[in-house]
Enzyme design. Sequence first.
Site, PDB file in Angstrom:
ATOM      1  N   ARG A 272       7.884   0.024   3.719  1.00 53.80           N
ATOM      2  CA  ARG A 272       8.257   1.426   3.949  1.00 53.80           C
ATOM      3  C   ARG A 272       7.228   2.127   4.844  1.00 53.80           C
ATOM      4  O   ARG A 272       6.222   2.655   4.373  1.00 53.80           O
ATOM      5  CB  ARG A 272       8.433   2.147   2.605  1.00 53.80           C
ATOM      6  CG  ARG A 272       9.709   1.722   1.884  1.00 53.80           C
ATOM      7  CD  ARG A 272       9.789   2.297   0.500  1.00 53.80           C
ATOM      8  NE  ARG A 272       8.778   1.727  -0.390  1.00 53.80           N
ATOM      9  CZ  ARG A 272       8.594   2.117  -1.650  1.00 53.80           C
ATOM     10  NH1 ARG A 272       9.352   3.065  -2.166  1.00 53.80           N
ATOM     11  NH2 ARG A 272       7.663   1.549  -2.395  1.00 53.80           N
TER      12      ARG A 272
ATOM     13  N   GLY B 214      -2.188  -4.634 -17.846  1.00 47.96           N
ATOM     14  CA  GLY B 214      -1.029  -4.430 -18.708  1.00 47.96           C
ATOM     15  C   GLY B 214      -0.211  -3.303 -18.121  1.00 47.96           C
ATOM     16  O   GLY B 214      -0.027  -3.221 -16.895  1.00 47.96           O
TER      17      GLY B 214
ATOM     18  N   ALA C  96       0.823  -1.226   0.000  1.00 41.53           N
ATOM     19  CA  ALA C  96       0.000   0.000   0.000  1.00 41.53           C
ATOM     20  C   ALA C  96       0.846   1.261   0.000  1.00 41.53           C
ATOM     21  O   ALA C  96       0.301   2.363   0.011  1.00 41.53           O
ATOM     22  CB  ALA C  96      -0.933  -0.011   1.217  1.00 41.53           C
TER      23      ALA C  96
ATOM     24  N   ASP D 246       7.150  -7.325   5.648  1.00 39.78           N
ATOM     25  CA  ASP D 246       7.764  -7.876   4.449  1.00 39.78           C
ATOM     26  C   ASP D 246       7.021  -9.185   4.168  1.00 39.78           C
ATOM     27  O   ASP D 246       7.135 -10.144   4.946  1.00 39.78           O
ATOM     28  CB  ASP D 246       9.261  -8.141   4.706  1.00 39.78           C
ATOM     29  CG  ASP D 246       9.981  -8.603   3.444  1.00 39.78           C
ATOM     30  OD1 ASP D 246       9.340  -9.195   2.561  1.00 39.78           O
ATOM     31  OD2 ASP D 246      11.195  -8.372   3.359  1.00 39.78           O
ATOM     32  N   VAL D 247       6.275  -9.220   3.081  1.00 41.10           N
ATOM     33  CA  VAL D 247       5.417 -10.391   2.831  1.00 41.10           C
ATOM     34  C   VAL D 247       6.224 -11.664   2.580  1.00 41.10           C
ATOM     35  O   VAL D 247       5.671 -12.761   2.615  1.00 41.10           O
ATOM     36  CB  VAL D 247       4.428 -10.149   1.655  1.00 41.10           C
ATOM     37  CG1 VAL D 247       3.479  -9.005   1.953  1.00 41.10           C
ATOM     38  CG2 VAL D 247       5.157  -9.943   0.325  1.00 41.10           C
TER      39      VAL D 247
ATOM     40  N   TYR E  26       9.591 -13.297 -14.039  1.00 37.85           N
ATOM     41  CA  TYR E  26       8.460 -12.452 -13.628  1.00 37.85           C
ATOM     42  C   TYR E  26       7.162 -13.029 -14.207  1.00 37.85           C
ATOM     43  O   TYR E  26       6.163 -13.160 -13.489  1.00 37.85           O
ATOM     44  CB  TYR E  26       8.662 -11.003 -14.084  1.00 37.85           C
ATOM     45  CG  TYR E  26       7.472 -10.131 -13.730  1.00 37.85           C
ATOM     46  CD1 TYR E  26       7.196  -9.798 -12.400  1.00 37.85           C
ATOM     47  CD2 TYR E  26       6.601  -9.667 -14.715  1.00 37.85           C
ATOM     48  CE1 TYR E  26       6.087  -9.030 -12.064  1.00 37.85           C
ATOM     49  CE2 TYR E  26       5.501  -8.888 -14.386  1.00 37.85           C
ATOM     50  CZ  TYR E  26       5.239  -8.566 -13.058  1.00 37.85           C
ATOM     51  OH  TYR E  26       4.130  -7.814 -12.729  1.00 37.85           O
TER      52      TYR E  26
END
Length: 256
Positions: free
Chosen positions: A39, A187, A14, A63-64, A156
């Site tokens: 952050r 996109g 977020a 931190d996921v 990715y």
Amino acid sequence: MISLENQIVLITGASSGIGEACAKVFAGAGAKLILAARRWERLQNLVETLNLTSSQVHLLELDVRDRSAVESAISNLPTAWSNIDILINNAGLSRGLDKLHQGDFQDWEEMIDTNINGLLYLTRYVVPGMVNRSRGHVVNIGSIAGHQTYPGGNVYCATKAAVKVISEGLKQDLLGTPIRVTSVDPGMVETEFSNVRFHGDDERANKVYQGVTPLTADDVADVILFCATRSPHVNINEVILMPVDQAGATLVHRRS
Ligand code: NDP
Ligand code: 8X3
């Protein structure tokens, strides 16, 4: 359309881009927000900008990629915040655009740990509560990269293909419950995404959007809000959205 008034929405990532835009639109719709990112200062600034009170927002410095941190963050939520209605698994990133055989191991691990493992950890710790309460919605942010591989996209693209499959699997596994599952797959969106991909090389990042009118983070947040506010019996499984100037991962119309 269902009301989001007082619904508890957890948004990962977020502190920037699409996650930040989601915070804005969901707050505008009266939802109560749990905002997560690494952050902390960014999150605090966002709370100030949106003028939210402590009853409207709860922050998580998270931190996921850290499974025990995710478990602890979810299991230690104050009671007033523990019944999460909507989980927006948005935290994610790309690193590099190298050919696979020249790729950087650290880049790969960061993408896999964030985009796949992080999303799985949040899902695993939040969804059981949804099932117990018989209400909830999981929105995963995938990408067109999960539908179309492009040169240099390799890992990715693989992580976003995983998000697509995980969303489909979760939908199947939740059949028989009222929990909804949606994958929103954009996109080109102009955020900090390309700066992160190119490790802070702003010049290279800016070139990605040159001569194009890309999607904005607000455009994507608007679609997510739409998905979250359909009648409770309606599940939007997957949305693919692109700028008008884009027709595929490598098909972009540039004016200059
Ligand atoms: P941004 O870089 O602007 O935002 C990414 C967000 O993810 C930041 O808030 C960042 O917060 C957070 N994040 C990254 N790693 C972690 C982590 N380990 N733990 C917690 N939070 C983390 O990019 P976008 O807004 O564009 O990206 C959001 C999502 O949208 C991503 O999943 C991305 O893959 C996807 N997407 C983006 C597209 C685009 O063109 N921009 C297109 C399609 C999909 P912090 O650094 O503070 O932790
Ligand atoms: C971000 C869109 O095409 O750069 O997921 O992979 S793309």
